[in-house]
Design a protein around this motif. Structure first.
Motif, short mmCIF file in Angstrom:
data_model
loop_
_atom_site.label_atom_id
_atom_site.label_comp_id
_atom_site.label_asym_id
_atom_site.label_seq_id
_atom_site.Cartn_x
_atom_site.Cartn_y
_atom_site.Cartn_z
N HIS A 40 -90.07 -33.20 -105.98
CA HIS A 40 -91.40 -33.83 -105.98
C HIS A 40 -91.31 -35.28 -105.50
N VAL A 41 -90.32 -36.01 -105.98
CA VAL A 41 -90.18 -37.42 -105.59
C VAL A 41 -89.93 -37.54 -104.09
N VAL A 42 -88.98 -36.79 -103.55
CA VAL A 42 -88.67 -36.95 -102.12
C VAL A 42 -89.77 -36.37 -101.23
N ASN A 43 -90.43 -35.31 -101.66
CA ASN A 43 -91.54 -34.77 -100.86
C ASN A 43 -92.71 -35.75 -100.84
N THR A 44 -93.00 -36.35 -101.97
CA THR A 44 -94.07 -37.35 -102.04
C THR A 44 -93.70 -38.57 -101.20
N ALA A 45 -92.45 -38.99 -101.28
CA ALA A 45 -91.99 -40.13 -100.48
C ALA A 45 -92.20 -39.86 -99.00
N MET A 46 -91.82 -38.68 -98.53
CA MET A 46 -91.97 -38.36 -97.11
C MET A 46 -93.43 -38.28 -96.70
N ARG A 47 -94.27 -37.73 -97.56
CA ARG A 47 -95.70 -37.65 -97.25
C ARG A 47 -96.28 -39.05 -97.08
N ILE A 48 -95.96 -39.95 -97.99
CA ILE A 48 -96.48 -41.31 -97.95
C ILE A 48 -95.94 -42.05 -96.73
N MET A 49 -94.64 -41.98 -96.51
CA MET A 49 -94.04 -42.72 -95.39
C MET A 49 -94.50 -42.17 -94.04
N SER A 50 -94.60 -40.86 -93.92
CA SER A 50 -94.98 -40.24 -92.65
C SER A 50 -96.40 -40.58 -92.24
N ALA A 51 -97.24 -40.86 -93.20
CA ALA A 51 -98.63 -41.19 -92.89
C ALA A 51 -98.79 -42.60 -92.33
N ARG A 52 -97.79 -43.45 -92.50
CA ARG A 52 -97.98 -44.85 -92.16
C ARG A 52 -96.96 -45.43 -91.17
N TYR A 53 -95.78 -44.89 -91.14
CA TYR A 53 -94.70 -45.50 -90.38
C TYR A 53 -94.24 -44.59 -89.24
N PRO A 54 -93.61 -45.17 -88.22
CA PRO A 54 -93.12 -44.35 -87.10
C PRO A 54 -92.10 -43.30 -87.57
N ALA A 55 -92.23 -42.12 -87.00
CA ALA A 55 -91.37 -41.00 -87.40
C ALA A 55 -89.90 -41.33 -87.27
N GLU A 56 -89.52 -42.07 -86.22
CA GLU A 56 -88.09 -42.36 -86.05
C GLU A 56 -87.55 -43.22 -87.19
N LEU A 57 -88.37 -44.05 -87.80
CA LEU A 57 -87.94 -44.84 -88.96
C LEU A 57 -87.94 -43.99 -90.22
N VAL A 58 -88.98 -43.20 -90.39
CA VAL A 58 -89.09 -42.35 -91.59
C VAL A 58 -87.94 -41.36 -91.65
N ARG A 59 -87.62 -40.76 -90.53
CA ARG A 59 -86.59 -39.72 -90.49
C ARG A 59 -85.17 -40.26 -90.39
N PHE A 60 -85.05 -41.56 -90.11
CA PHE A 60 -83.71 -42.15 -90.01
C PHE A 60 -83.01 -42.05 -91.37
N PRO A 61 -81.83 -41.47 -91.41
CA PRO A 61 -81.15 -41.27 -92.71
C PRO A 61 -80.65 -42.58 -93.32
N LEU A 62 -80.56 -42.56 -94.62
CA LEU A 62 -79.91 -43.68 -95.31
C LEU A 62 -78.43 -43.60 -94.96
N PRO A 63 -77.86 -44.66 -94.37
CA PRO A 63 -76.47 -44.58 -93.90
C PRO A 63 -75.46 -44.49 -95.04
N GLU A 64 -74.28 -44.05 -94.68
CA GLU A 64 -73.22 -43.88 -95.68
C GLU A 64 -72.95 -45.16 -96.45
N GLN A 65 -73.04 -46.31 -95.79
CA GLN A 65 -72.75 -47.58 -96.47
C GLN A 65 -73.92 -48.09 -97.30
N TYR A 66 -75.08 -47.42 -97.24
CA TYR A 66 -76.24 -47.81 -98.04
C TYR A 66 -75.87 -47.76 -99.51
N ASN A 67 -76.18 -48.83 -100.22
CA ASN A 67 -75.89 -48.89 -101.65
C ASN A 67 -77.06 -49.53 -102.37
#
Length: 140
Positions: A40-67
């Motif tokens: 539910h959290v990640v699906n809601t996050a994607m719905r919210i982000m996809s409605a407002r931001y460019p798809a290439e940013l929304v779909r860009f994965p959190l990198p391995e070094q992300y902490n």
């Protein structure tokens, strides 16, 4: 989550705005809803982000070094953090929603406290990604 997207500086309290800790524990421990809550959290996050931001940013994965712990004073273990990051990226890579069955193999081996931590980490990952996208795009 929508409030956070509208105003990234909005003070958010998981306890007051999302669910009390004992409620989260009960949903996960007694009702076995950890995988469903994470989905539910990640699906809601994607719905919210996809409605407002460019798809290439929304779909860009959190990198391995992300902490997440370098951004916020949070106490997730490496294992909890990595599971949350993997789930977040799994949803970002898909065109459709995840469901509980998609996440059970990752969530069920965790104890109740770890599952709560993963759900909370997903929420904070959403907030950090929204903040980064706002910065990148100039959206306010």
């Amino acid at each position: 989550m929508e409030r956070l997207d509208i105003d990234i500086n909005t003070p958010i309290s998981i306890e007051e705005d999302v669910a009390a800790e004992d409620e989260l524990l009960g949903m996960i421990q007694n009702l076995s809803l950890g995988a469903l809550l994470a989905a539910h959290v990640v699906n809601t996050a994607m719905r919210i982000m996809s409605a407002r931001y460019p798809a290439e940013l929304v779909r860009f994965p959190l990198p391995e070094q992300y902490n997440l712990r370098q951004l916020y004073p949070l106490a997730f273990t490496d294992h909890e953090h990595e599971i949350a990051r993997t789930i977040f990226n799994q949803r970002a890579a898909r065109a459709g929603d995840l469901d509980a069955d998609d996440l059970r193999p990752r969530m069920e081996p965790l104890d109740t406290g770890q599952q709560v931590q993963v759900v909370l980490a997903l929420f904070f990952m959403f907030g950090s990604k929204v903040g980064a996208m706002k910065h990148r795009t100039g959206f306010q």
